[in-house]
Design a protein around this motif. Structure first.
Motif, PDB file in Angstrom:
ATOM      1  N   ILE A  31       0.844  -1.204   0.000  1.00 39.61           N
ATOM      2  CA  ILE A  31       0.000   0.000   0.000  1.00 39.61           C
ATOM      3  C   ILE A  31       0.880   1.255   0.000  1.00 39.61           C
ATOM      4  O   ILE A  31       0.600   2.229  -0.718  1.00 39.61           O
ATOM      5  CB  ILE A  31      -0.959  -0.007   1.213  1.00 39.61           C
ATOM      6  CG1 ILE A  31      -1.858  -1.263   1.209  1.00 39.61           C
ATOM      7  CG2 ILE A  31      -1.789   1.276   1.257  1.00 39.61           C
ATOM      8  CD1 ILE A  31      -2.812  -1.386   0.040  1.00 39.61           C
ATOM      9  N   ASP A  32       1.974   1.205   0.744  1.00 38.97           N
ATOM     10  CA  ASP A  32       2.909   2.339   0.766  1.00 38.97           C
ATOM     11  C   ASP A  32       3.481   2.616  -0.627  1.00 38.97           C
ATOM     12  O   ASP A  32       3.602   3.775  -1.044  1.00 38.97           O
ATOM     13  CB  ASP A  32       4.055   2.082   1.747  1.00 38.97           C
ATOM     14  CG  ASP A  32       3.605   2.115   3.197  1.00 38.97           C
ATOM     15  OD1 ASP A  32       2.477   2.585   3.467  1.00 38.97           O
ATOM     16  OD2 ASP A  32       4.384   1.656   4.064  1.00 38.97           O
ATOM     17  N   VAL A  33       3.850   1.552  -1.347  1.00 36.69           N
ATOM     18  CA  VAL A  33       4.402   1.744  -2.701  1.00 36.69           C
ATOM     19  C   VAL A  33       3.347   2.338  -3.627  1.00 36.69           C
ATOM     20  O   VAL A  33       3.634   3.267  -4.394  1.00 36.69           O
ATOM     21  CB  VAL A  33       4.937   0.411  -3.277  1.00 36.69           C
ATOM     22  CG1 VAL A  33       5.298   0.564  -4.756  1.00 36.69           C
ATOM     23  CG2 VAL A  33       6.148  -0.064  -2.480  1.00 36.69           C
ATOM     24  N   LEU A  34       2.115   1.835  -3.556  1.00 38.38           N
ATOM     25  CA  LEU A  34       1.056   2.405  -4.409  1.00 38.38           C
ATOM     26  C   LEU A  34       0.897   3.893  -4.133  1.00 38.38           C
ATOM     27  O   LEU A  34       0.812   4.707  -5.061  1.00 38.38           O
ATOM     28  CB  LEU A  34      -0.265   1.671  -4.171  1.00 38.38           C
ATOM     29  CG  LEU A  34      -0.360   0.246  -4.728  1.00 38.38           C
ATOM     30  CD1 LEU A  34      -1.635  -0.439  -4.234  1.00 38.38           C
ATOM     31  CD2 LEU A  34      -0.318   0.237  -6.252  1.00 38.38           C
ATOM     32  N   ASN A  35       0.877   4.264  -2.860  1.00 36.18           N
ATOM     33  CA  ASN A  35       0.725   5.684  -2.531  1.00 36.18           C
ATOM     34  C   ASN A  35       1.905   6.517  -3.020  1.00 36.18           C
ATOM     35  O   ASN A  35       1.722   7.612  -3.560  1.00 36.18           O
ATOM     36  CB  ASN A  35       0.519   5.853  -1.029  1.00 36.18           C
ATOM     37  CG  ASN A  35      -0.922   5.570  -0.646  1.00 36.18           C
ATOM     38  OD1 ASN A  35      -1.849   6.114  -1.249  1.00 36.18           O
ATOM     39  ND2 ASN A  35      -1.126   4.700   0.334  1.00 36.18           N
ATOM     40  N   PHE A  63      -4.445   5.445  -1.871  1.00 39.40           N
ATOM     41  CA  PHE A  63      -4.965   4.118  -1.536  1.00 39.40           C
ATOM     42  C   PHE A  63      -5.007   3.942  -0.018  1.00 39.40           C
ATOM     43  O   PHE A  63      -4.062   4.325   0.678  1.00 39.40           O
ATOM     44  CB  PHE A  63      -4.068   3.034  -2.166  1.00 39.40           C
ATOM     45  CG  PHE A  63      -3.986   3.157  -3.666  1.00 39.40           C
ATOM     46  CD1 PHE A  63      -4.877   2.479  -4.481  1.00 39.40           C
ATOM     47  CD2 PHE A  63      -3.046   3.999  -4.257  1.00 39.40           C
ATOM     48  CE1 PHE A  63      -4.823   2.625  -5.871  1.00 39.40           C
ATOM     49  CE2 PHE A  63      -2.985   4.152  -5.644  1.00 39.40           C
ATOM     50  CZ  PHE A  63      -3.876   3.459  -6.443  1.00 39.40           C
ATOM     51  N   THR A  64      -6.097   3.377   0.463  1.00 42.87           N
ATOM     52  CA  THR A  64      -6.241   3.100   1.888  1.00 42.87           C
ATOM     53  C   THR A  64      -6.629   1.639   2.060  1.00 42.87           C
ATOM     54  O   THR A  64      -7.589   1.181   1.428  1.00 42.87           O
ATOM     55  CB  THR A  64      -7.357   3.979   2.495  1.00 42.87           C
ATOM     56  OG1 THR A  64      -7.087   5.342   2.180  1.00 42.87           O
ATOM     57  CG2 THR A  64      -7.414   3.811   3.996  1.00 42.87           C
ATOM     58  N   LEU A  65      -5.894   0.925   2.886  1.00 41.24           N
ATOM     59  CA  LEU A  65      -6.225  -0.479   3.138  1.00 41.24           C
ATOM     60  C   LEU A  65      -7.492  -0.560   3.981  1.00 41.24           C
ATOM     61  O   LEU A  65      -7.539  -0.045   5.096  1.00 41.24           O
ATOM     62  CB  LEU A  65      -5.058  -1.173   3.852  1.00 41.24           C
ATOM     63  CG  LEU A  65      -5.221  -2.674   4.093  1.00 41.24           C
ATOM     64  CD1 LEU A  65      -5.328  -3.446   2.785  1.00 41.24           C
ATOM     65  CD2 LEU A  65      -4.049  -3.194   4.932  1.00 41.24           C
ATOM     66  N   ALA A  66      -8.532  -1.170   3.416  1.00 34.42           N
ATOM     67  CA  ALA A  66      -9.825  -1.246   4.108  1.00 34.42           C
ATOM     68  C   ALA A  66      -9.978  -2.561   4.855  1.00 34.42           C
ATOM     69  O   ALA A  66     -10.575  -2.601   5.941  1.00 34.42           O
ATOM     70  CB  ALA A  66     -10.963  -1.084   3.106  1.00 34.42           C
ATOM     71  N   ALA A  67      -9.492  -3.655   4.292  1.00 28.54           N
ATOM     72  CA  ALA A  67      -9.644  -4.964   4.941  1.00 28.54           C
ATOM     73  C   ALA A  67      -8.683  -5.960   4.322  1.00 28.54           C
ATOM     74  O   ALA A  67      -8.266  -5.815   3.177  1.00 28.54           O
ATOM     75  CB  ALA A  67     -11.079  -5.473   4.768  1.00 28.54           C
TER      76      ALA A  67
END
Ligand code: ARG
Ligand code: ZN
Length: 237
Positions: A31-35, A63-67
């Motif tokens: 998620i960090d790389v996508l952001n 992008f935010t990790l939801a689940a």
């Protein structure tokens, strides 16, 4: 003006052994790389040659990790026929990016569905060893750029060579013409079709360490899908 478009992400980890049941830390690293990559805050953005320095774009997509959902399954290779999506259907695909982390096999790093396709198969699939930057990762695809590339497709981007010979369009004006993918870590300049290839674009096939930009034209093409009448307006309503 849409401003920054945030995309909630659900990750489905489908594993047939303990290694493939990747850690939360590995998921967060992706998620960090996508952001970083979609905001042009990646730490290798300074490697862009001056020829392309004016083309790099902050896509203003986050992008935010939801689940995270975890599923044990004896299937060891899922292929690319969407069987994994049939077993574990996407969650709210009109408002959520679904990522299945499952071993595809056959040397395939990941695959994606373009916008406008069936909701039941919407999202991207990535093999666990090419997802994120820490844990069960495999060089030279250990910097999270497979997800950047596949999410680029999910947001309507084509490969920069247009999947054809010279003059086959990728529907983006500022990615120079090329006649096929580049692999590995090409030296600069790599010239095809009488222009320098943008080998460092996320939508080429180079190694993770050798791709570090989306272009302004790609940004515009991605953002159009969020606008009125577009196929991904669910993310901005
Ligand atoms: N669908 C492509 C493949 O499986 C993804 C390429 C991603 N490239 C990368 N450097 N991570 O070959
Ligand atoms: Zn691709």
């Amino acid at each position: 003006n849409l401003g920054v478009v945030n995309i909630p992400v659900v990750v489905h980890v489908v594993y047939s052994n303990a290694q493939q049941n990747i850690s939360d830390q590995q998921i967060n690293s992706q998620i960090d790389v996508l952001n970083a990559d979609f905001r042009a805050s990646n730490n290798d953005v300074n490697s862009i040659p001056s020829e392309f320095a004016n083309d790099v774009a902050d896509s203003e997509i986050s992008f935010t990790l939801a689940a995270v959902n975890r599923y044990s399954n004896s299937t060891s290779q899922w292929g690319t026929n969407d069987a994994v999506k049939a077993q574990y259907p996407p969650v709210n695909p009109s408002t959520t990016l679904n990522i299945w982390v499952a071993n595809i096999g056959g040397g395939i790093l990941g695959y994606a569905q373009f916008p406008g396709g069936p909701a039941s198969t919407d999202g991207v699939v990535i093999s666990p060893q090419y997802f994120g930057t820490t844990g069960y990762v495999s060089a030279p695809f250990d910097r999270g750029r497979t997800a950047t590339h596949e999410v680029g497709h999910y947001l309507n981007l084509r490969h920069i060579w247009g999947d054809g010979r010279c003059r086959q369009d990728d529907f983006v004006a500022d990615t120079p013409d090329s006649d096929g993918p580049n692999y590995g870590c090409p030296s600069y300049p790599t010239v095809n079709c009488r222009s320098t290839d943008m080998t460092m674009n996320y939508m080429d096939y180079t190694n993770d360490a050798c791709m570090y930009m989306f272009s302004e034209g790609q940004k515009a093409r991605m953002r159009t899908i969020f606008m009125d009448g577009g196929p991904r307006t669910g993310f901005v309503n």
